[in-house]
Design a protein around this motif. Structure first.
Motif, PDB file in Angstrom:
ATOM      1  N   ALA A 205       0.827  -1.211   0.000  1.00  0.00           N
ATOM      2  CA  ALA A 205       0.000   0.000   0.000  1.00  0.00           C
ATOM      3  C   ALA A 205       0.862   1.262   0.000  1.00  0.00           C
ATOM      4  CB  ALA A 205      -0.943  -0.009   1.197  1.00  0.00           C
ATOM      5  N   ARG A 206       1.963   1.256   0.766  1.00  0.00           N
ATOM      6  CA  ARG A 206       2.841   2.425   0.799  1.00  0.00           C
ATOM      7  C   ARG A 206       3.477   2.670  -0.571  1.00  0.00           C
ATOM      8  NH1 ARG A 206       4.237   0.220   5.864  1.00  0.00           N
ATOM      9  NH2 ARG A 206       6.148  -0.695   5.005  1.00  0.00           N
ATOM     10  N   LEU A 207       3.899   1.591  -1.236  1.00  0.00           N
ATOM     11  CA  LEU A 207       4.460   1.737  -2.578  1.00  0.00           C
ATOM     12  C   LEU A 207       3.426   2.291  -3.547  1.00  0.00           C
ATOM     13  CD1 LEU A 207       6.464  -1.609  -2.820  1.00  0.00           C
ATOM     14  CD2 LEU A 207       7.460   0.678  -2.911  1.00  0.00           C
ATOM     15  N   ASN A 208       2.230   1.778  -3.477  1.00  0.00           N
ATOM     16  CA  ASN A 208       1.182   2.220  -4.396  1.00  0.00           C
ATOM     17  C   ASN A 208       0.810   3.678  -4.170  1.00  0.00           C
ATOM     18  OD1 ASN A 208       1.047  -0.310  -5.609  1.00  0.00           O
ATOM     19  ND2 ASN A 208      -0.514  -1.049  -4.197  1.00  0.00           N
ATOM     20  N   SER A 231      -1.372   1.653 -14.572  1.00  0.00           N
ATOM     21  CA  SER A 231      -2.181   1.110 -13.477  1.00  0.00           C
ATOM     22  C   SER A 231      -1.489  -0.022 -12.728  1.00  0.00           C
ATOM     23  CB  SER A 231      -3.538   0.633 -14.009  1.00  0.00           C
ATOM     24  OG  SER A 231      -3.403  -0.532 -14.808  1.00  0.00           O
ATOM     25  N   SER A 232      -0.168  -0.141 -12.878  1.00  0.00           N
ATOM     26  CA  SER A 232       0.559  -1.179 -12.131  1.00  0.00           C
ATOM     27  C   SER A 232       0.391  -0.952 -10.637  1.00  0.00           C
ATOM     28  CB  SER A 232       2.049  -1.148 -12.483  1.00  0.00           C
ATOM     29  OG  SER A 232       2.269  -1.552 -13.811  1.00  0.00           O
ATOM     30  N   ARG A 233       0.071  -2.011  -9.919  1.00  0.00           N
ATOM     31  CA  ARG A 233      -0.094  -1.953  -8.474  1.00  0.00           C
ATOM     32  C   ARG A 233       0.673  -3.100  -7.831  1.00  0.00           C
ATOM     33  NH1 ARG A 233      -1.427   2.153 -10.007  1.00  0.00           N
ATOM     34  NH2 ARG A 233      -3.352   3.345  -9.671  1.00  0.00           N
ATOM     35  N   PHE A 234       1.341  -2.805  -6.731  1.00  0.00           N
ATOM     36  CA  PHE A 234       1.988  -3.863  -5.962  1.00  0.00           C
ATOM     37  C   PHE A 234       0.929  -4.589  -5.144  1.00  0.00           C
ATOM     38  CE2 PHE A 234       5.623  -1.179  -6.882  1.00  0.00           C
ATOM     39  CZ  PHE A 234       6.662  -2.087  -7.033  1.00  0.00           C
ATOM     40  N   VAL A 256       6.404  -8.424  -2.194  1.00  0.00           N
ATOM     41  CA  VAL A 256       5.392  -7.557  -2.785  1.00  0.00           C
ATOM     42  C   VAL A 256       5.771  -7.440  -4.265  1.00  0.00           C
ATOM     43  CG1 VAL A 256       4.915  -6.354  -0.639  1.00  0.00           C
ATOM     44  CG2 VAL A 256       6.622  -5.431  -2.179  1.00  0.00           C
ATOM     45  N   PHE A 257       4.815  -7.599  -5.155  1.00  0.00           N
ATOM     46  CA  PHE A 257       5.173  -7.707  -6.571  1.00  0.00           C
ATOM     47  C   PHE A 257       4.194  -6.956  -7.447  1.00  0.00           C
ATOM     48  CE2 PHE A 257       2.357 -11.206  -5.596  1.00  0.00           C
ATOM     49  CZ  PHE A 257       1.573 -11.378  -6.721  1.00  0.00           C
ATOM     50  N   THR A 258       4.664  -6.653  -8.661  1.00  0.00           N
ATOM     51  CA  THR A 258       3.839  -5.911  -9.597  1.00  0.00           C
ATOM     52  C   THR A 258       4.184  -6.316 -11.029  1.00  0.00           C
ATOM     53  OG1 THR A 258       3.010  -3.691 -10.138  1.00  0.00           O
ATOM     54  CG2 THR A 258       5.402  -3.925  -9.889  1.00  0.00           C
ATOM     55  N   LEU A 324       9.763  -7.093  -4.797  1.00  0.00           N
ATOM     56  CA  LEU A 324      10.659  -6.572  -3.773  1.00  0.00           C
ATOM     57  C   LEU A 324      10.468  -7.380  -2.493  1.00  0.00           C
ATOM     58  CD1 LEU A 324      10.186  -2.729  -4.343  1.00  0.00           C
ATOM     59  CD2 LEU A 324      11.955  -4.231  -5.294  1.00  0.00           C
ATOM     60  N   VAL A 325      11.587  -7.730  -1.855  1.00  0.00           N
ATOM     61  CA  VAL A 325      11.576  -8.553  -0.644  1.00  0.00           C
ATOM     62  C   VAL A 325      12.420  -7.860   0.412  1.00  0.00           C
ATOM     63  CG1 VAL A 325      12.163 -10.797   0.356  1.00  0.00           C
ATOM     64  CG2 VAL A 325      11.282 -10.670  -1.986  1.00  0.00           C
TER      65      VAL A 325
END
Length: 408
Positions: A205-208, A231-234, A256-258, A324-325
């Motif tokens: 959510a923070r990345l988005n 519209s890429s979302r993690f 977390v991936f997109t 991202l991990v």
């Protein structure tokens, strides 16, 4: 019978893994068909435990699909060259039928015959990519299956991870690692996974919230910019089927991936862990991209196998996933290289060549721009020395993952 064949996994661990796979990973619903994919020569005990647990959970039928790496070796050795990339149409039809039936699916990983193809011509290995099937990605992207992938401890895999130990000791140590990374050492593993899911979803959510235009990876041998679609979302730690069945696609999961923009990837990236691809170890990977396409692939071992895979189709040379991990995940903390993508990708940030996940795109208008391919090959590119930096549309940069810690 060899010593390795005589060593069997701990029944209690198998029972707990089976329950986790059925109840949490796939989240099997009463009346569903469950498909299970496993390898002969090591996965049988867990497959049987999963079948029993599935019937307890109300499965209508458990359909087991077996793969034998030694039969594949016979094909690689003896088949005519032009026959190696033949994929029987009924294999894909089975996957399509499972999707149409809204079935559940559990796939097991953990090599039972490591090195089975070590002396085979890499070009031949690259042409036979079974048991991977193009239809699997298509059914997943249509969200027709509630599915998961789980590790199956076996002596062959264990000795590949710890080659200096006898089969029994190696297996016990692998089982200990699996208990840890799957949170089976907790009094309530289900609740432990729920708590971790909340953490991962908060990171996504923070990345988005930033609405980044791209993510830049920087570290030793790595300077790669991965563009994102509008519209890429993690997303993290859970998916839903088209019918609303929640499931956890990987057990364990720490990512977390997109879905990236396959036309906007530029630079060089160096892998930080070996990749096991079709039973072959590919190590020391370095990949260069220009305009979204792979223009160079090097590796210290197995380079020709990886090159063979990315010649499968046009999409195989472009990215379908960026993940991202962080450093709080249990897989990375073990310090073990598992030589299995399911586990190693959850120890380090990674990229995937090939098919993209459409569920990471909030706008269906972007679906046509997402990468399509018959392959999806993850390779690990993260470490404490590799930073992830968010890039805004105006070019400004914001650190997001530094020395394994989320920023901001």
């Amino acid at each position: 019978m060899t010593e390795r064949d005589a060593v069997t996994p701990d029944p209690d661990l198998l029972a707990r893994l089976a329950a986790l796979a059925v109840r949490v990973g796939a989240n099997l619903q009463p009346g569903q068909v469950l498909a299970v994919n496993g390898q002969v020569g090591g996965h049988e005990p867990l497959v049987r435990a999963i079948a029993a647990e599935a019937y307890r959970a109300g499965a209508k039928y458990v359909d087991v699909n077996w793969f034998d790496p030694l039969i594949k070796r016979a094909r690689l050795e003896l088949s005519a060259e032009d026959d190696l990339d033949f994929v029987p149409p009924w294999l894909g039809a089975r996957v399509e039928a499972l999707g149409a039936a809204r079935a559940a699916n559990i796939s097991l990983v953990g090599q039972v015959r490591p090195g089975a193809y070590a002396d085979i011509d890499p070009a031949r290995i690259g042409r036979d990519q079974l048991p991977a099937l193009r239809q699997t990605a298509e059914v997943i992207n249509r969200r027709e299956l509630n599915w998961t992938v789980v590790p199956a401890p076996n002596a062959g895999w264990a000795q590949h991870v710890r080659p200096g130990l006898d089969a029994g000791e190696a297996l016990r140590l692998l089982e200990q690692d699996i208990r840890t990374v799957c949170r089976l050492d907790e009094d309530d593993p289900v609740e432990a996974w729920r708590a971790r899911a909340v953490e991962l979803q908060a990171s996504a959510a923070r990345l988005n919230a930033h609405g980044f235009d791209a993510i830049r990876l920087q570290g030793p041998g790595t300077d790669l910019t991965v563009g994102l679609l509008p519209s890429s979302r993690f997303i993290a730690a859970g998916m839903d089927t088209i019918g609303g069945i929640a499931h956890q696609a990987n057990v364990p999961t720490e990512e977390v991936f997109t879905t990236p923009d396959p036309a906007r990837v530029d630079g060089v990236v160096r892998a930080t862990k070996p990749l096991t691809l079709g039973g072959t170890t590919v190590d020391g990977i370095e990949v260069e991209f220009a305009g979204g396409e792979v223009v160079r692939v090097d590796a210290t071992t197995g380079a020709d196998v990886l090159r063979g895979w990315i010649e499968r189709d046009a999409g195989a040379r472009r990215l379908g996933e960026l993940a991202l991990v962080d450093g709080d995940g249990r897989v990375g903390r073990t310090g073990t290289v598992f030589h299995e993508t399911l586990l190693d990708e959850n120890a380090a940030s990674h990229l995937a060549l090939g098919s993209a996940y459409l569920m990471c795109l909030a706008d269906e208008a972007d679906h046509e721009r997402a990468n399509r391919s018959a392959i999806h090959v993850d390779f690990m590119v993260g470490s404490p020395d590799v930073s992830a930096i968010g890039v805004a549309a105006d070019g400004s940069e914001t650190p997001v993952l530094v020395q394994g810690a989320w920023q901001g």
